[in-house]
Scaffold this active site. Structure first.
Site, PDB file in Angstrom:
ATOM      1  N   SER A 167      -1.773   1.806  -0.309  1.00 18.46           N
ATOM      2  CA  SER A 167      -2.271   0.556  -0.839  1.00 18.46           C
ATOM      3  C   SER A 167      -3.970   0.441  -1.392  1.00 18.46           C
ATOM      4  CB  SER A 167      -2.411  -0.316   0.661  1.00 18.46           C
ATOM      5  OG  SER A 167      -3.404   0.231   1.682  1.00 18.46           O
ATOM      6  N   GLU A 310      -1.400   4.661   9.772  1.00 19.61           N
ATOM      7  CA  GLU A 310      -2.493   5.528  10.189  1.00 19.61           C
ATOM      8  C   GLU A 310      -2.525   5.607  11.731  1.00 19.61           C
ATOM      9  OE1 GLU A 310      -6.219   2.649  10.596  1.00 19.61           O
ATOM     10  OE2 GLU A 310      -5.498   2.905   8.545  1.00 19.61           O
TER      11      GLU A 310
END
Length: 427
Positions: A167, A310
């Site tokens: 992203s 993450e």
């Protein structure tokens, strides 16, 4: 080889951990402040390798960044060419600043750590070329090192980007788009779009700075040209960096508390409380203090982490210690992070006696009896914290190069030891 023996939990935990500011927010705020029409102040900004690399790069590009106590004062200036950007291993630096460099009055060379040369950059470079910016590549096409030849301005317009791998390709272009003469209309063309909350974070910060952004159509963002306001902002704690500490309560039992937890956030780590409850924890938000309580039992589950990849290494560490198998999905993009995180997790879990199999978009982890051994980190901060988490229960886990955690979390070892001692930990 620098090895750190991960300490076993002495018993159920009872600790307060004060987590430093968000890296993702700090580096976005720094870029916007550097492009603003007036000076700004960042309160609670993270000081870590990634954010210091960003501050250093922006300074090389003509921004003045000064320390005022714990704050950063940012005074924007004209973007300067004939500069070098050292990216280290920071995806935000290598992917956010090429569009800024396109505004410079001369060439800007980008380089980084050896491991950074494997991280994909092609979509950003292709997009800049589509917008009329000359990019010269010095190694493997679509990777560092390269030079952006700025001409003082970017016309802007329309561009298609395949952001399936990160992203950050979208965020990096959006952050600078208001400074393009015609603004920017960006369309994502890939089949998947990982970490959408990080793009939503970028859009929210742009709007807070007075930039007009239209994201009403799926996978299309339109940024109008115009000024970016210089602002006085406070950076939220890094919720993803809080994850290993909060997860420690599930591994060891007891309670870990993190102050400063926002009631609403664009950080992907904001999804953590709900995930931990599914894994067996009890969570509670008292004011701005999030408490996570566990009893040492962890439940396996089927979990789509495409919006919060993450934290996948942290959840994978819990899955190794769970009472049933876990499937993590939607995280194929982790193969292009600081390391190939899926391959790294599978290798290290297997090294300790566990079972972890890669799928096309994730991992299947089946709990097995574990033994101590070396946990390699591959220069990846989240691999290091995952090893520490497993080491709370498994004796003899030796984490290689735990200092790599300084990328986003200074003094991780001190914070971890403080948590285990039950003391309040001040970042």
């Amino acid at each position: 080889m620098d090895l750190w023996t991960a300490p076993l939990a002495p018993g159920p935990l009872d600790a307060l951990v004060d987590v430093p500011g968000s890296k993702s927010l700090t580096n976005r705020y720094l870029v916007l402040a550097a492009l603003a029409d007036a000076p700004g102040r960042l309160r609670g900004a993270l000081r870590s390798r990634d954010t210091l690399l960003m501050a250093g790069a922006l300074t090389n590009l003509g921004t003045r960044i000064e320390e005022d106590g714990t704050d950063w004062l940012v005074t924007p200036g004209a973007v300067q060419g004939s500069a070098t950007v050292q990216c280290g291993l920071a995806g935000t630096v290598m992917r956010f600043l090429p569009a800024v460099a396109a505004l410079a009055d001369g060439p800007v060379r980008f380089d980084g750590d050896d491991a950074a040369l494997a991280r994909p950059m092609g979509p950003v470079l292709t997009a800049l070329r589509t917008l009329g910016v000359r990019v010269e590549e010095h190694g493997e096409p679509g990777h560092l090192p390269f030079t952006v030849h700025g001409r003082g301005a970017v016309l802007g317009g329309q561009v298609d980007v395949d952001a399936s791998a990160s992203s950050q390709f979208v965020s990096g272009l959006l952050l600078a788009a208001a400074r393009f003469e015609r603004g920017l209309t960006l369309r994502h063309t890939g089949r998947t779009l990982p970490s959408l909350p990080h793009i939503e974070m970028t859009v929210a910060l742009l709007r807070e700075a007075g930039v007009e952004v239209d994201d009403s159509r799926p996978a299309i963002w339109q940024v109008a040209p115009g000024p970016i306001a210089g602002r006085d902002v406070r950076v939220e704690p890094d919720l993803s960096n809080a994850a290993p500490f909060l997860c420690a309560a599930l591994v060891a039992g007891g309670t870990v508390r993190v102050p400063g937890w926002p009631t609403s956030t664009t950080q992907p780590g904001g999804l953590l409380p709900g995930i931990l409850e599914r894994l067996g924890a009890t969570t509670r938000l008292d004011g701005d203090v999030l408490s996570v309580t566990g009893n040492g039992t962890i439940h396996g589950l089927d979990l789509d982490l495409h919006a919060a990849g993450e934290i996948a290494p942290t959840i994978a560490a819990l899955a190794v210690l769970a009472d049933s198998p876990t499937r993590l999905r939607g995280i194929a993009h982790l193969r292009g992070h600081e390391t190939d995180r899926l391959a790294a997790l599978a290798a290290e879990i297997t090294r300790l006696g566990g079972q972890a199999e890669q799928t096309s978009d994730g991992l299947v982890i089946t709990p097995r009896p574990l033994s101590g051994g070396t946990w390699h980190t591959y220069e990846d901060h989240r691999m290091a914290t995952a090893g520490a988490l497993i080491g709370l229960r498994v004796p003899g886990v030796e984490v290689e190069d735990v200092a790599t955690t300084a990328k986003t979390l200074p003094d991780f070892v001190g914070l971890w030891s403080g948590m285990l001692s039950g003391s309040a930990v001040l970042a």
